[in-house]
Write an enzyme that holds these catalytic residues in place. Sequence first.
Site, mmCIF file in Angstrom:
data_model
loop_
_atom_site.group_PDB
_atom_site.id
_atom_site.type_symbol
_atom_site.label_atom_id
_atom_site.label_comp_id
_atom_site.label_asym_id
_atom_site.label_seq_id
_atom_site.Cartn_x
_atom_site.Cartn_y
_atom_site.Cartn_z
ATOM 1 C CG MET A 1 18.170 87.102 -26.856
ATOM 2 S SD MET A 1 19.821 86.768 -27.485
ATOM 3 C CE MET A 1 20.485 88.433 -27.639
ATOM 4 N NE ARG B 1 2.791 104.926 -46.265
ATOM 5 C CZ ARG B 1 2.143 103.984 -45.583
ATOM 6 N NH1 ARG B 1 2.500 103.696 -44.347
ATOM 7 N NH2 ARG B 1 1.125 103.342 -46.118
ATOM 8 C CE1 TYR C 1 22.235 90.006 -18.145
ATOM 9 C CE2 TYR C 1 20.214 89.570 -19.362
ATOM 10 C CZ TYR C 1 21.530 89.262 -19.075
ATOM 11 O OH TYR C 1 22.148 88.216 -19.707
ATOM 12 C CE LYS D 1 0.954 96.144 -44.686
ATOM 13 N NZ LYS D 1 1.070 97.594 -44.969
#
Length: 354
Positions: A298, A134, A250, A43
């Site tokens: 990013m 779940r 940053y 998956k």
Amino acid sequence: MSQITNSVHTAGAILSIDLDVIKSNYQRLCQELGDVPCAAVVKANGYGLGVGPVATALWQAGARTFFVAQIDEGIELRAVLPDADIHILVGFLHGSDDAFSQFNLIPVLNSLDQIDRWKGRGRCDVHVDTGMTRLGLAPDEVDQIPNGLDIDVLMTHLACADDKDHPLTHQQIRTFRQVRDVVAHKRASLANSSGVFIGPEAHFDLGRPGCALYGINPTPHQENPMQNPVRLQGKIVQVHEIDTQSSVGYGATHALKAGQKLATIAVGYADGYLRSLSSKGVVYIGEQEVPVVGRVSMDLISIDITGLDCEAGQLVDLIGPHNPPDCLADLCGTIGYEILTNLGSRYKRIYKGE
């Protein structure tokens, strides 16, 4: 105009995936299971490594039964493996009738409603919730499964398999054994990656490992029995000689002193290098561990290469033999699954052993 391709020259990073290692991991899991067959969970795009090449390698290694989460994943996998048994963990969703019949998919039925709607359509699995809370039927609903339902696999999922001594693990095994006695003569499956290493009492009739195939440690309190098939190499795009006190990145969160040297790497959180690795991550240049400094942005990260001879275009290991996914996960408080499944699309991917 010529087509632009993501090559080793134009990409900011190279992601190498060793398919022979994935095959070897599958065979190691088969060895642990003994005579019990071993399925493969592919998956989330083969845990981020590419479902096509990964599933093909696992088929070559002997896997014939595959599990994915979503119906669309099953459709994609069917194009790769026309003869495999493909099981869909999310189950038989409303409106999905045509997809299951057209692509020969097997639903994991998670409720009495799904069972009622599936009746008479062919093979299915039934999922019983033994403690995860779940998906799945409650154990006391099992006696409501209608006669004649063509059940291929009766399954449950361990909540704490990586801690084989956890009381819930033992309770789930006992509960599932009782459920199997009610739904007789069906293949039973409980063992995920960590469950495979609990021992024969957890093996039942089918193992279905996922993360261990891709090198994640299924026994986190012991040495990893699996091999890491992943190497992520980021490219240095600029080297900075620091000649005065300053900061990097940053927020100016990391102070620099004169005499330090930095390298900027063309990888960031858009590529799956998590922002939580800011000033925590490490990379390797050869055998040398090098710290990430400042915030992960990013598209870029900065590393402190003081004392090292580096140049633009050089590759450094963000994931590799010295820093496998589990190590990155430990540094930023997550799990190796998240590291792998976040691997980005901008990398140049190279498959070894394809």
